[in-house]
Design a protein around this motif. Structure first.
Motif, PDB file in Angstrom:
ATOM      1  N   LYS A  22       1.125  -1.483  -0.049  1.00  0.00           N
ATOM      2  CA  LYS A  22      -0.654  -0.195  -0.100  1.00  0.00           C
ATOM      3  C   LYS A  22       0.473   1.286  -0.047  1.00  0.00           C
ATOM      4  N   PHE A  23       1.940   1.258   0.684  1.00  0.00           N
ATOM      5  CA  PHE A  23       2.917   2.376   0.901  1.00  0.00           C
ATOM      6  C   PHE A  23       4.137   1.977   0.033  1.00  0.00           C
ATOM      7  N   SER A  24       4.420   1.427  -0.974  1.00  0.00           N
ATOM      8  CA  SER A  24       5.369   1.016  -2.007  1.00  0.00           C
ATOM      9  C   SER A  24       7.083   0.763  -1.034  1.00  0.00           C
ATOM     10  N   ILE A  25       6.595   0.526   0.015  1.00  0.00           N
ATOM     11  CA  ILE A  25       7.379   0.599   1.460  1.00  0.00           C
ATOM     12  C   ILE A  25       8.682  -1.307   0.325  1.00  0.00           C
ATOM     13  N   ASP A  26       7.243  -2.273  -0.218  1.00  0.00           N
ATOM     14  CA  ASP A  26       8.474  -3.101  -0.252  1.00  0.00           C
ATOM     15  C   ASP A  26       9.512  -2.874  -1.547  1.00  0.00           C
ATOM     16  N   GLU A  27       9.391  -1.901  -2.117  1.00  0.00           N
ATOM     17  CA  GLU A  27      10.101  -1.339  -3.926  1.00  0.00           C
ATOM     18  C   GLU A  27      11.213  -0.904  -2.976  1.00  0.00           C
ATOM     19  N   LEU A  28      11.776  -0.480  -1.549  1.00  0.00           N
ATOM     20  CA  LEU A  28      12.232   0.006  -1.592  1.00  0.00           C
ATOM     21  C   LEU A  28      13.882  -0.641  -1.997  1.00  0.00           C
ATOM     22  N   PRO A  29      14.338  -1.566  -1.258  1.00  0.00           N
ATOM     23  CA  PRO A  29      15.271  -2.477  -1.551  1.00  0.00           C
ATOM     24  C   PRO A  29      15.699  -2.414  -3.598  1.00  0.00           C
ATOM     25  N   GLN A  30      14.799  -1.605  -4.226  1.00  0.00           N
ATOM     26  CA  GLN A  30      15.121  -1.653  -5.735  1.00  0.00           C
ATOM     27  C   GLN A  30      16.581  -0.876  -5.684  1.00  0.00           C
ATOM     28  N   PHE A  31      16.255  -0.128  -4.194  1.00  0.00           N
ATOM     29  CA  PHE A  31      17.473   1.116  -5.195  1.00  0.00           C
ATOM     30  C   PHE A  31      18.803   0.669  -4.778  1.00  0.00           C
ATOM     31  N   ALA A  32      18.859  -0.824  -4.630  1.00  0.00           N
ATOM     32  CA  ALA A  32      20.231  -1.427  -4.191  1.00  0.00           C
ATOM     33  C   ALA A  32      19.826  -1.508  -6.265  1.00  0.00           C
ATOM     34  N   ASN A  33      19.285  -1.973  -6.340  1.00  0.00           N
ATOM     35  CA  ASN A  33      19.483  -2.250  -8.038  1.00  0.00           C
ATOM     36  C   ASN A  33      19.567  -0.782  -9.369  1.00  0.00           C
ATOM     37  N   VAL A  34      19.042   0.224  -8.476  1.00  0.00           N
ATOM     38  CA  VAL A  34      19.757   1.474  -9.095  1.00  0.00           C
ATOM     39  C   VAL A  34      20.971   1.777  -9.594  1.00  0.00           C
ATOM     40  N   LEU A  35      21.144   1.823  -7.539  1.00  0.00           N
ATOM     41  CA  LEU A  35      23.431   1.422  -7.022  1.00  0.00           C
ATOM     42  C   LEU A  35      23.864   0.366  -8.353  1.00  0.00           C
ATOM     43  N   ARG A  36      23.675  -0.889  -8.585  1.00  0.00           N
ATOM     44  CA  ARG A  36      24.634  -1.640  -9.396  1.00  0.00           C
ATOM     45  C   ARG A  36      23.753  -1.268 -10.974  1.00  0.00           C
ATOM     46  N   GLY A  37      23.103  -0.125 -11.089  1.00  0.00           N
ATOM     47  CA  GLY A  37      23.271   0.195 -12.244  1.00  0.00           C
ATOM     48  C   GLY A  37      22.111  -0.348 -14.089  1.00  0.00           C
ATOM     49  N   ASP A  38      20.552  -1.494 -12.324  1.00  0.00           N
ATOM     50  CA  ASP A  38      20.271  -2.278 -13.509  1.00  0.00           C
ATOM     51  C   ASP A  38      18.839  -1.536 -13.788  1.00  0.00           C
ATOM     52  N   MET A  39      18.288  -0.540 -13.281  1.00  0.00           N
ATOM     53  CA  MET A  39      17.526  -0.113 -12.928  1.00  0.00           C
ATOM     54  C   MET A  39      17.820   1.418 -12.909  1.00  0.00           C
ATOM     55  N   SER A  40      16.714   2.871 -12.566  1.00  0.00           N
ATOM     56  CA  SER A  40      17.094   4.471 -12.989  1.00  0.00           C
ATOM     57  C   SER A  40      15.720   4.848 -11.631  1.00  0.00           C
ATOM     58  N   ILE A  41      15.992   5.791 -11.017  1.00  0.00           N
ATOM     59  CA  ILE A  41      14.909   5.631  -9.887  1.00  0.00           C
ATOM     60  C   ILE A  41      13.594   6.594 -10.236  1.00  0.00           C
ATOM     61  N   VAL A  42      14.009   6.744 -11.976  1.00  0.00           N
ATOM     62  CA  VAL A  42      12.112   7.373 -12.029  1.00  0.00           C
ATOM     63  C   VAL A  42      12.528   6.570 -13.774  1.00  0.00           C
ATOM     64  N   GLY A  43      11.639   5.915 -14.475  1.00  0.00           N
ATOM     65  CA  GLY A  43      11.752   4.937 -16.023  1.00  0.00           C
ATOM     66  C   GLY A  43      10.450   4.649 -16.079  1.00  0.00           C
ATOM     67  N   PRO A  44      10.453   4.118 -16.890  1.00  0.00           N
ATOM     68  CA  PRO A  44       9.918   2.479 -17.458  1.00  0.00           C
ATOM     69  C   PRO A  44       8.879   1.828 -16.432  1.00  0.00           C
ATOM     70  N   ARG A  45       8.356   1.130 -16.216  1.00  0.00           N
ATOM     71  CA  ARG A  45       7.902  -0.026 -15.400  1.00  0.00           C
ATOM     72  C   ARG A  45       8.036  -0.377 -15.911  1.00  0.00           C
ATOM     73  N   PRO A  46       9.581  -1.184 -14.914  1.00  0.00           N
ATOM     74  CA  PRO A  46       9.794  -2.780 -15.245  1.00  0.00           C
ATOM     75  C   PRO A  46       9.400  -3.992 -15.453  1.00  0.00           C
ATOM     76  N   PRO A  47       9.124  -4.286 -17.029  1.00  0.00           N
ATOM     77  CA  PRO A  47       8.157  -5.706 -17.402  1.00  0.00           C
ATOM     78  C   PRO A  47       9.370  -6.943 -17.317  1.00  0.00           C
TER      79      PRO A  47
END
Length: 521
Positions: A423-448
């Motif tokens: 509900k509060f999108s807390i489950d997505e917080l570990p994705q900042f590790a994906n951002v640091l690793r270079g797989d994701m960005s903080i803002v972008g399209p939805r990861p499919p």
């Protein structure tokens, strides 16, 4: 020479012919008055519809004038106090006060020159804030030069205190006024009364976009069409009256009190229609808006280049590498490092709650597709039972997701703690590790998911031109409540039009969505 004067003189003068003098007879036709006014040359006067529009704009700008002046004065005063420190007498404040007044005057002047209170940006959000930022930067650039050349004291305090404090206060006050303006527009006040003109299909498309505007800036009162029919135009469950032919748009606008005309398309056999319509609207409307079907092309990509009387609309082609992308990556690294510090502190508490609620691992790894089709493992806090993936097939018949997405509003696999985390999108917080690793960005399209990508057509593949994001337009626009088509459209719009300013705006709106979630399940 004036015709009336010359004819009178000619009639009164004697003339000779063949040596015989004779007097010419005065003509009975009176001469035209010397200062007669030609009706066609009278400049158009302001009509009530335009005066009504300008009245609320002037009132709103006066309120902005006051709050801008207060914000800047407080910022300059705070800098002066920091610069002087403890004072013994009021005379000690004379010098800093003069410096502060100079800063306030220059700052307000640059805000005016940058047209931060123009009707076109009132309540526009990012465009308004961008002008304020540009005006502030330019003002302090000029002030710094003057301070250095004139050897004036107080520059450091003004730069370190007044500029950031004043900028934040200015943007915050404008944000509050923007919220007030949107509220007033929801009540039908401070809006542009619009007539949409064009072919019926084009008018329907434009009305759909106008009434869906979250800022409620336009109130459609009717339409004029090229087909000569008077059947109302239906958008959703509402009908909009067709009040006449497109060729009489100006007359209908004057009769209905419209202060804006939106031209969705023009008659095929009248290339001068827009120019003539602009003449006819003088004194009646404040805006003549021309639409085109360049759907989902954002303003920064559009520029107008006049060429010998021919206005050319230039559209910048998107680029997917270069300096601006390096800046985006740098911002991702810095912000993810800052975010991971509190996330690591909160992780033990979240992990304990997940473990006590249901057996299984704390983190959930799922294969997703990133930029250029490369696959990576995305990390989330686990929100479902441990065997959720194996039981998915049994729930496929109950799927409520759009397109290839699988979603259930009341998924039985979601745990009690998981429902709160989602509900509060807390489950997505570990994705900042994906951002640091270079797989994701903080803002972008939805990861499919890979299964979704196999269902893409040629257009949807454009979502993979950028790194997927933790948040994006899809998250601040409804998330799981969006249809598949809307989700794709938002992602493609972001891919083609993204900018640093857009990313900052999405981050800000994401924070608000997390506090008041919608479409998260």
């Amino acid at each position: 020479m004036d015709r009336g004067l010359s004819q009178t003189a000619f009639d009164a003068a004697p003339a000779s012919a063949g040596g015989v003098t004779r007097t010419l007879r005065r003509r009975s036709t009176p001469a035209r008055p010397l200062f007669e006014t030609l009706p066609a040359a009278v400049a158009p006067r302001i009509q009530p519809s335009l005066e009504r529009r300008r009245l609320w704009e002037r009132r709103f700008r006066r309120r902005l004038d006051v709050t801008d002046a207060v914000s800047i004065t407080l910022a300059a005063a705070a800098a002066a106090i920091v610069e002087t420190g403890p004072i013994d007498t009021f005379a000690d404040l004379a010098g800093p006060a003069r410096i502060g007044m100079f800063v306030v005057g220059a700052w307000l002047t640059l805000l005016w020159l940058a047209r931060t209170r123009e009707p076109a940006v009132l309540g526009a959000g990012a465009a308004e804030y961008k002008r304020i930022g540009h005006a502030t930067g330019l003002a302090f650039g000029i002030l710094s030069t003057i301070f250095i050349l004139a050897q004036l004291p107080g520059l450091r305090a003004q730069l370190l205190v007044a500029m950031p404090f004043g900028l934040v206060t200015l943007v915050f006050s404008r944000w509050l006024w923007r919220k007030w303006l949107i509220h007033e527009r929801e009540r039908g006040e401070c809006v542009s009364r619009v007539i949409v003109a064009g072919a019926r299909d084009d008018v329907e498309y434009v009305i759909e976009k106008l009434v869906g505007d979250p800022h409620h800036a336009y109130h459609v009162i009717g339409a004029t069409t090229t087909d000569g029919l008077i059947d109302p135009i239906r958008v959703g469950d509402r009908g909009y009256p067709v009040i006449g032919s497109i060729r009489s748009t100006a007359a209908y606008g004057r009769a209905t009190g419209a202060d804006a005309i939106v031209v969705a398309s023009t008659p095929d056999d009248d290339r001068d229609f827009v120019r003539r319509l602009g003449w006819e609207l003088e004194g009646t409307a404040a805006e003549l808006v021309l639409c085109n079907r360049l759907t989902d092309v954002a303003g920064p990509r559009l520029s107008l280049r006049p060429l010998d009387g021919l206005p050319l609309v230039q559209v910048k082609i998107p680029e997917f590498e270069g300096g601006i992308h390096a800046i985006k990556r740098g911002m991702d690294v810095v912000l993810s490092l800052l975010a991971l510090v509190p996330i690591l502190l909160l992780t033990p508490v979240i992990a304990l709650a997940i473990k006590l609620d249901s057996p299984g691992p704390v983190l959930f790894h799922q294969l997703r597709v990133g930029r250029d089709g490369r696959q990576f493992w995305m990390i989330k806090f686990r929100t479902m039972v441990a065997d959720a993936e194996s039981s998915r097939d049994s729930l496929h018949a109950q799927n409520e997701g759009a397109g290839p997405l699988f979603k259930l509003k009341r998924d039985p696999r979601v745990t009690r703690v998981g429902a709160v985390l989602r509900k509060f999108s807390i489950d997505e917080l570990p994705q900042f590790a994906n951002v640091l690793r270079g797989d994701m960005s903080i803002v972008g399209p939805r990861p499919p998911l890979p299964a979704e990508v196999t269902a893409y057509d040629g257009t949807v593949y454009r979502r993979l031109y950028l790194k997927p994001g933790i948040t994006g337009l899809w998250q601040i626009s409804g998330r799981s409540d969006l249809s598949w088509e809307d989700s794709v459209r938002l992602d493609l719009r972001y891919v083609e039009n993204w900018s640093i300013a857009t990313d900052l705006m999405i981050m800000w709106r994401t924070a608000k969505v997390m506090v008041a979630p919608r479409g998260a399940y």
